[in-house]
Design a protein around this motif. Sequence first.
Motif, PDB file in Angstrom:
ATOM      1  N   SER A 101       0.812  -1.213   0.000  1.00 28.73           N
ATOM      2  CA  SER A 101       0.000   0.000   0.000  1.00 28.73           C
ATOM      3  C   SER A 101       0.847   1.265   0.000  1.00 28.73           C
ATOM      4  N   LEU A 102       2.102   1.150   0.357  1.00 25.33           N
ATOM      5  CA  LEU A 102       3.008   2.301   0.376  1.00 25.33           C
ATOM      6  C   LEU A 102       3.682   2.549  -0.970  1.00 25.33           C
ATOM      7  N   LEU A 103       3.330   1.742  -1.972  1.00 25.29           N
ATOM      8  CA  LEU A 103       3.992   1.877  -3.263  1.00 25.29           C
ATOM      9  C   LEU A 103       3.847   3.267  -3.885  1.00 25.29           C
ATOM     10  N   PRO A 104       2.653   3.875  -3.936  1.00 28.99           N
ATOM     11  CA  PRO A 104       2.567   5.223  -4.518  1.00 28.99           C
ATOM     12  C   PRO A 104       3.456   6.242  -3.810  1.00 28.99           C
ATOM     13  N   SER A 105       3.450   6.202  -2.486  1.00 27.22           N
ATOM     14  CA  SER A 105       4.294   7.141  -1.738  1.00 27.22           C
ATOM     15  C   SER A 105       5.771   6.883  -1.989  1.00 27.22           C
ATOM     16  N   ALA A 106       6.158   5.622  -2.089  1.00 28.49           N
ATOM     17  CA  ALA A 106       7.561   5.296  -2.338  1.00 28.49           C
ATOM     18  C   ALA A 106       8.008   5.819  -3.691  1.00 28.49           C
ATOM     19  N   ILE A 107       7.170   5.649  -4.697  1.00 25.95           N
ATOM     20  CA  ILE A 107       7.529   6.126  -6.038  1.00 25.95           C
ATOM     21  C   ILE A 107       7.585   7.642  -6.072  1.00 25.95           C
ATOM     22  N   VAL A 108       6.560   8.303  -5.528  1.00 26.46           N
ATOM     23  CA  VAL A 108       6.496   9.768  -5.577  1.00 26.46           C
ATOM     24  C   VAL A 108       7.666  10.389  -4.829  1.00 26.46           C
ATOM     25  N   TYR A 109       7.924   9.928  -3.618  1.00 28.81           N
ATOM     26  CA  TYR A 109       8.996  10.533  -2.833  1.00 28.81           C
ATOM     27  C   TYR A 109      10.372  10.233  -3.441  1.00 28.81           C
ATOM     28  N   SER A 110      10.546   9.038  -3.969  1.00 28.32           N
ATOM     29  CA  SER A 110      11.837   8.703  -4.579  1.00 28.32           C
ATOM     30  C   SER A 110      12.106   9.567  -5.811  1.00 28.32           C
ATOM     31  N   VAL A 111      11.076   9.732  -6.650  1.00 29.21           N
ATOM     32  CA  VAL A 111      11.255  10.508  -7.878  1.00 29.21           C
ATOM     33  C   VAL A 111      11.429  11.984  -7.572  1.00 29.21           C
ATOM     34  N   VAL A 112      10.544  12.539  -6.756  1.00 28.94           N
ATOM     35  CA  VAL A 112      10.523  13.987  -6.542  1.00 28.94           C
ATOM     36  C   VAL A 112      11.710  14.446  -5.707  1.00 28.94           C
ATOM     37  N   GLN A 113      12.065  13.695  -4.687  1.00 31.66           N
ATOM     38  CA  GLN A 113      13.085  14.174  -3.759  1.00 31.66           C
ATOM     39  C   GLN A 113      14.511  13.904  -4.220  1.00 31.66           C
ATOM     40  N   GLU A 114      14.725  12.856  -4.996  1.00 29.68           N
ATOM     41  CA  GLU A 114      16.118  12.565  -5.340  1.00 29.68           C
ATOM     42  C   GLU A 114      16.331  12.145  -6.783  1.00 29.68           C
ATOM     43  N   MET A 115      15.598  11.148  -7.255  1.00 32.47           N
ATOM     44  CA  MET A 115      15.917  10.595  -8.565  1.00 32.47           C
ATOM     45  C   MET A 115      15.669  11.597  -9.685  1.00 32.47           C
ATOM     46  N   GLY A 116      14.566  12.313  -9.625  1.00 31.34           N
ATOM     47  CA  GLY A 116      14.280  13.301 -10.661  1.00 31.34           C
ATOM     48  C   GLY A 116      15.342  14.384 -10.761  1.00 31.34           C
ATOM     49  N   PRO A 117      15.683  15.054  -9.647  1.00 31.11           N
ATOM     50  CA  PRO A 117      16.701  16.109  -9.717  1.00 31.11           C
ATOM     51  C   PRO A 117      18.076  15.630 -10.176  1.00 31.11           C
ATOM     52  N   ILE A 118      18.562  14.508  -9.628  1.00 30.35           N
ATOM     53  CA  ILE A 118      19.927  14.098  -9.972  1.00 30.35           C
ATOM     54  C   ILE A 118      19.994  13.561 -11.389  1.00 30.35           C
ATOM     55  N   ILE A 119      18.955  12.851 -11.842  1.00 27.31           N
ATOM     56  CA  ILE A 119      18.956  12.356 -13.216  1.00 27.31           C
ATOM     57  C   ILE A 119      18.885  13.524 -14.192  1.00 27.31           C
ATOM     58  N   THR A 120      18.072  14.521 -13.877  1.00 29.44           N
ATOM     59  CA  THR A 120      17.995  15.700 -14.738  1.00 29.44           C
ATOM     60  C   THR A 120      19.340  16.415 -14.803  1.00 29.44           C
ATOM     61  N   GLY A 121      19.988  16.577 -13.653  1.00 33.53           N
ATOM     62  CA  GLY A 121      21.291  17.232 -13.640  1.00 33.53           C
ATOM     63  C   GLY A 121      22.324  16.496 -14.467  1.00 33.53           C
ATOM     64  N   LEU A 122      22.357  15.171 -14.365  1.00 34.51           N
ATOM     65  CA  LEU A 122      23.349  14.395 -15.110  1.00 34.51           C
ATOM     66  C   LEU A 122      23.045  14.370 -16.606  1.00 34.51           C
ATOM     67  N   VAL A 123      21.755  14.253 -16.955  1.00 34.77           N
ATOM     68  CA  VAL A 123      21.391  14.245 -18.374  1.00 34.77           C
ATOM     69  C   VAL A 123      21.724  15.582 -19.024  1.00 34.77           C
ATOM     70  N   VAL A 124      21.389  16.668 -18.349  1.00 39.61           N
ATOM     71  CA  VAL A 124      21.666  17.993 -18.904  1.00 39.61           C
ATOM     72  C   VAL A 124      23.164  18.273 -18.940  1.00 39.61           C
ATOM     73  N   SER A 125      23.897  17.794 -17.948  1.00 41.37           N
ATOM     74  CA  SER A 125      25.346  17.995 -17.973  1.00 41.37           C
ATOM     75  C   SER A 125      25.967  17.259 -19.150  1.00 41.37           C
ATOM     76  N   GLY A 126      25.402  16.112 -19.522  1.00 41.32           N
ATOM     77  CA  GLY A 126      25.921  15.395 -20.679  1.00 41.32           C
ATOM     78  C   GLY A 126      25.603  16.084 -21.991  1.00 41.32           C
ATOM     79  N   ARG A 127      24.352  16.502 -22.159  1.00 32.80           N
ATOM     80  CA  ARG A 127      23.963  17.120 -23.428  1.00 32.80           C
ATOM     81  C   ARG A 127      24.419  18.580 -23.519  1.00 32.80           C
ATOM     82  N   VAL A 128      24.029  19.384 -22.534  1.00 31.45           N
ATOM     83  CA  VAL A 128      24.301  20.822 -22.595  1.00 31.45           C
ATOM     84  C   VAL A 128      25.765  21.114 -22.307  1.00 31.45           C
ATOM     85  N   GLY A 129      26.350  20.397 -21.341  1.00 32.18           N
ATOM     86  CA  GLY A 129      27.753  20.648 -21.019  1.00 32.18           C
ATOM     87  C   GLY A 129      28.661  20.400 -22.208  1.00 32.18           C
ATOM     88  N   ALA A 130      28.444  19.294 -22.898  1.00 33.38           N
ATOM     89  CA  ALA A 130      29.258  19.005 -24.073  1.00 33.38           C
ATOM     90  C   ALA A 130      29.003  20.020 -25.184  1.00 33.38           C
TER      91      ALA A 130
END
Length: 283
Positions: free
Chosen positions: A107-136
């Motif tokens: 029953s905690l699956l929605p909260s686990a996904i939302v908090y994982s994506v919003v608090q950490e995975m979304g920001p760091i993945i965005t930073g790394l993807v943009v650093s690869g494309r835009v930085g280069a």
Amino acid sequence: MSTSESTATAGINAAPSDQQAEPTRSIVDSATDLAGGFFEWFGNLGIFSWQVMRAAVTPPYELRELVRQLDDIGSRSLPLVALAGSAIGVVLSMEASSSLTRFGAKSLLPSAIVYSVVQEMGPIITGLVVSGRVGAGIGAQLASMKVTEQIDAIEASAINPYRLLAATRILACILMLPLLTLAADACGVFMGWFTQSLSEPLSLRHFIEVGFRGATLNDLLPPTFKTAVFGLIIGLIACFQGMRTRGGAEGVGRAATSSVVLASLFVILADVVLVKFILVVFP
């Protein structure tokens, strides 16, 4: 024993000691050169940052170039960021579903996904993807302009290259990273729901209500806006590496590679510091 024989014997005995000391001396010299280059790089980066900041607050402002960079960095990075966020949502949904079911907490699956994506995975993945494309892209573009003396021509035309080329790109990175992070978060949450609904019917509205239940602005806004710091790091390092390039086409390749590597490394290090800062300031 004659004097000449004594001297020769002493020379033979001293030779192994000199040979043993040479590797140690070489290691010390290498470490000294490495430390000197490290501090020199940071010193030059500090000088460059001051020049860019001073140029950015001095009129005239390059608004047209800023809008062009916002489009190049933002809208053209959106498909890649959305794809990365979607992939993260799918993976988290599959992994979390298996793990939570094992411990009887599905029953905690929605909260686990939302908090994982919003608090950490979304920001760091965005930073790394943009650093690869835009930085280069920024590093290679400015490096090419540097080796072909276009930057010198801009400066000779009484236009500040730090304002036109560096400040606009850095500001565009700062402004667009939080927006790209929101897009990655939305795609991650949606694909997390979609993956879960394939195995167990679940409405999107219920998924979002359960996932964001109990969440406050302190849980959502700081992780998103910390990516503005990632944008500052990506833009600053890419512009710095590009505008200090030497060595023709080979230098352009080195600038693009070093921009991606250094920007990604500093984004990861900044994420560690910012996570601790957010936990202290927004408990």
